[in-house]
Design an enzyme around this catalytic site. Structure first.
Site, PDB file in Angstrom:
ATOM      1  N   CYS A 173       1.048  -0.975   0.269  1.00  0.00           N
ATOM      2  CA  CYS A 173      -0.307   0.195  -0.045  1.00  0.00           C
ATOM      3  C   CYS A 173       0.564   1.696  -0.295  1.00  0.00           C
ATOM      4  O   CYS A 173       0.353   2.615  -0.321  1.00  0.00           O
ATOM      5  CB  CYS A 173      -1.289  -0.093   0.851  1.00  0.00           C
ATOM      6  SG  CYS A 173      -1.943  -2.215   1.172  1.00  0.00           S
ATOM      7  N   HIS A 314      -3.870   8.377   5.056  1.00  0.00           N
ATOM      8  CA  HIS A 314      -4.081   7.135   4.158  1.00  0.00           C
ATOM      9  C   HIS A 314      -5.052   6.452   4.489  1.00  0.00           C
ATOM     10  O   HIS A 314      -5.492   5.573   3.474  1.00  0.00           O
ATOM     11  CB  HIS A 314      -2.200   6.059   4.857  1.00  0.00           C
ATOM     12  CG  HIS A 314      -2.329   4.702   4.518  1.00  0.00           C
ATOM     13  ND1 HIS A 314      -1.638   4.461   3.036  1.00  0.00           N
ATOM     14  CD2 HIS A 314      -2.453   3.271   4.705  1.00  0.00           C
ATOM     15  CE1 HIS A 314      -2.202   3.147   2.369  1.00  0.00           C
ATOM     16  NE2 HIS A 314      -2.504   2.210   4.016  1.00  0.00           N
ATOM     17  N   GLU A 325      -3.268   6.071  12.810  1.00  0.00           N
ATOM     18  CA  GLU A 325      -3.031   7.515  11.925  1.00  0.00           C
ATOM     19  C   GLU A 325      -2.320   8.728  12.854  1.00  0.00           C
ATOM     20  O   GLU A 325      -1.940   9.612  12.728  1.00  0.00           O
ATOM     21  CB  GLU A 325      -2.631   7.004  11.066  1.00  0.00           C
ATOM     22  CG  GLU A 325      -2.609   8.460   9.468  1.00  0.00           C
ATOM     23  CD  GLU A 325      -2.898   8.614   8.247  1.00  0.00           C
ATOM     24  OE1 GLU A 325      -2.597   9.520   7.526  1.00  0.00           O
ATOM     25  OE2 GLU A 325      -3.764   7.624   8.315  1.00  0.00           O
ATOM     26  N   LYS A 346      -9.943   7.827  -0.201  1.00  0.00           N
ATOM     27  CA  LYS A 346     -10.096   6.479   0.362  1.00  0.00           C
ATOM     28  C   LYS A 346     -11.793   6.040   0.864  1.00  0.00           C
ATOM     29  O   LYS A 346     -12.039   4.949   0.488  1.00  0.00           O
ATOM     30  CB  LYS A 346      -9.863   4.988   1.193  1.00  0.00           C
ATOM     31  CG  LYS A 346      -8.089   5.115   0.549  1.00  0.00           C
ATOM     32  CD  LYS A 346      -6.912   4.271   1.761  1.00  0.00           C
ATOM     33  CE  LYS A 346      -5.490   3.562   0.963  1.00  0.00           C
ATOM     34  NZ  LYS A 346      -4.729   4.696   1.367  1.00  0.00           N
ATOM     35  N   HIS A 351      -9.839   0.836  -1.376  1.00  0.00           N
ATOM     36  CA  HIS A 351      -7.785   0.971  -1.147  1.00  0.00           C
ATOM     37  C   HIS A 351      -7.905   0.054  -2.955  1.00  0.00           C
ATOM     38  O   HIS A 351      -7.540  -0.730  -3.446  1.00  0.00           O
ATOM     39  CB  HIS A 351      -7.739   0.419   0.199  1.00  0.00           C
ATOM     40  CG  HIS A 351      -5.984  -0.036   0.589  1.00  0.00           C
ATOM     41  ND1 HIS A 351      -5.816   0.667  -0.595  1.00  0.00           N
ATOM     42  CD2 HIS A 351      -6.067  -0.141   0.950  1.00  0.00           C
ATOM     43  CE1 HIS A 351      -4.122   0.692   0.116  1.00  0.00           C
ATOM     44  NE2 HIS A 351      -4.566   0.475   1.527  1.00  0.00           N
ATOM     45  N   PHE A 410       1.183  -2.841   4.863  1.00  0.00           N
ATOM     46  CA  PHE A 410       1.488  -4.270   5.241  1.00  0.00           C
ATOM     47  C   PHE A 410       3.033  -4.168   5.329  1.00  0.00           C
ATOM     48  O   PHE A 410       3.590  -4.380   4.503  1.00  0.00           O
ATOM     49  CB  PHE A 410       0.292  -5.055   4.183  1.00  0.00           C
ATOM     50  CG  PHE A 410      -1.059  -5.700   5.084  1.00  0.00           C
ATOM     51  CD1 PHE A 410      -1.666  -4.572   5.789  1.00  0.00           C
ATOM     52  CD2 PHE A 410      -1.864  -6.442   3.989  1.00  0.00           C
ATOM     53  CE1 PHE A 410      -2.892  -4.349   6.378  1.00  0.00           C
ATOM     54  CE2 PHE A 410      -3.644  -6.776   4.900  1.00  0.00           C
ATOM     55  CZ  PHE A 410      -3.715  -5.869   5.675  1.00  0.00           C
TER      56      PHE A 410
END
Length: 426
Positions: A173, A314, A325, A346, A351, A410
């Protein structure tokens, strides 16, 4: 002395539209691109929705200018998105008017985090089990291109006649942010005068949807109301929505771009990357390496936190990521964390994994150009733990001179970019 880096072109194929302009319009309008999955029969799946590219012209991602495998129609669905976005970005940057030697052109591309189509692997296994090995040898040798992560990156580089460095990477990501950041470095150091950079992905296969569902990463609560499914920072968030698409940008030596009369969308001034070393799928509750990545990007940009006018989050909509975050933003920004607008694209696109940071950069550039911050859709029930300004539900007029772009993946890898208005340092 390090060279300045201009963004002179941008292209996009996303759930909000098949151009950068259409994607920005969707973001500015707070429009959702999430709907029923149609890439496979998902009727028996727990998750039946996605941020899916629709109405895409396959010819945009193949044919002349898409490399040998592109001309032969052998590129994957995801790579075709990438080629189409790259072509758009080049046209936006000036196309044939770009007078840069091919050996001074490079590419840095975040390829799909996917794999060969599972059905193809099943078919191969059945042939082996049936001992009809002859069928395996009847496959076209060039079909191996479909299974190569590098094929899409090479086709994209070829579309821009890049004969300098080619970087093909896969950091999930955070991929597009890493690709854009590494391209930025090559221009800073004088290795290239122009770099094509970004990411592409299409994790809308049944294997990917099933895998992320089993991980508990995807929301399965909004199959009947898909546009309400992606809910970053909302109290009812329950996982992310998988998406697909591509975003590509053209980066150039700033002075050379001005000399040729190029339009400069923005200037990249900071990039930093870190690793959490925490868990593969979870973000550390205290923000971990995300804080260090944000600080590093701000330090290189020579900006204090209170000089940032917009944070493109994000913001996945998973319970843990949004807490992490938010903690990282508070750690880095201090009191300014409560003043700076923050939003998550998003919430509208889903995503896009390897391409996600490209969408975030597009949002930052749009906010700088139009003085408008896209909203965080579906944030109608605030979470008491998450008490910052996430620009809920509706876009907001706001002057943006400098924006921070976040990308956390990830595996615990983080990448952050700082982009400033084109005239901010001239």
């Amino acid at each position: 002395m390090k060279r300045r880096v201009a963004i002179t072109g941008i292209g996009a194929v996303t759930p909000l539209g098949n151009t950068a302009a259409d994607t920005w319009q969707g973001l500015a309008q707070g429009r959702s691109g999430i709907g029923p999955l149609t890439t496979f029969d998902a009727s028996t799946f727990a998750v039946r929705i996605a941020g899916q590219v629709r109405g895409f012209d396959e010819g945009e991602g193949e044919g002349e200018g898409a490399g040998e495998v592109g001309r032969d129609g052998r590129l994957s669905r995801a790579a075709r998105f990438g080629v189409a976005a790259a072509r758009q970005a080049l046209r936006d940057a000036g196309g044939d008017r770009i007078d840069v030697d091919p050996y001074e052109r490079g590419a840095a591309i975040a390829g799909t985090v996917g794999r060969p189509p599972l059905q193809e692997l099943i078919d191969m296994s059945q042939r082996i089990i049936s001992s009809d090995h002859r069928e395996l040898y009847r496959q076209a040798p060039a079909d191996v291109a479909l299974r190569s992560q590098n094929a899409g990156a090479a086709a994209i580089a070829d579309s821009a006649d890049c004969r300098g460095p080619l970087i093909s990477l896969s950091t999930a990501c955070a991929g597009a942010a890493h690709a854009i950041g590494e391209a930025y470095r090559h221009i800073q150091e004088g290795d290239c005068a122009l770099m094509l950079a970004g990411g592409f992905d299409a994790l809308t296969t049944w294997m990917d949807v099933l895998g992320f569902s089993l991980l508990g990463a995807l929301t399965d609560r909004f199959n009947d109301t898909p546009q309400q499914a992606s809910r970053p920072f909302d109290a009812r968030r329950s996982g992310f929505v998988v998406g697909e698409g591509a975003v590509m940008v053209v980066l150039e030596d700033y002075d050379r771009a001005l000399a040729r009369g190029a339009r400069v969308h923005g200037e990249l001034t900071g990039y930093s990357s870190t690793l959490n070393a925490y868990r593969i799928t979870d973000s550390p509750p205290d923000g971990g390496g995300a804080s260090a990545a944000m600080r590093g990007a701000l330090t290189e940009a020579e900006l204090a936190p209170d000089a940032i006018d917009y944070v493109v989050a994000h913001g996945t909509g998973t319970p843990g990521n949004d807490v992490s975050e938010t903690a990282a933003i508070k750690d880095v920004f201090g009191r300014h964390a409560y003043d700076v607008p923050i939003s998550s694209p998003k919430s509208m696109t889903g995503h896009l994994t390897s391409a996600a940071a490209g969408v975030n950069l597009l949002a930052a550039l749009g906010a700088i150009r139009h003085g408008l911050i896209p909203p965080t859709l579906n944030l109608d029930r605030p979470d008491p733990q998450l008490d910052l300004d996430y620009v809920p539900l509706h876009a907001r007029r706001h002057r943006v001179r400098a924006a921070l772009v976040n990308a956390f993946a990830f595996g615990g890898t983080n990448a952050c970019l700082v982009v400033r208005a084109a005239e901010a340092r001239t």
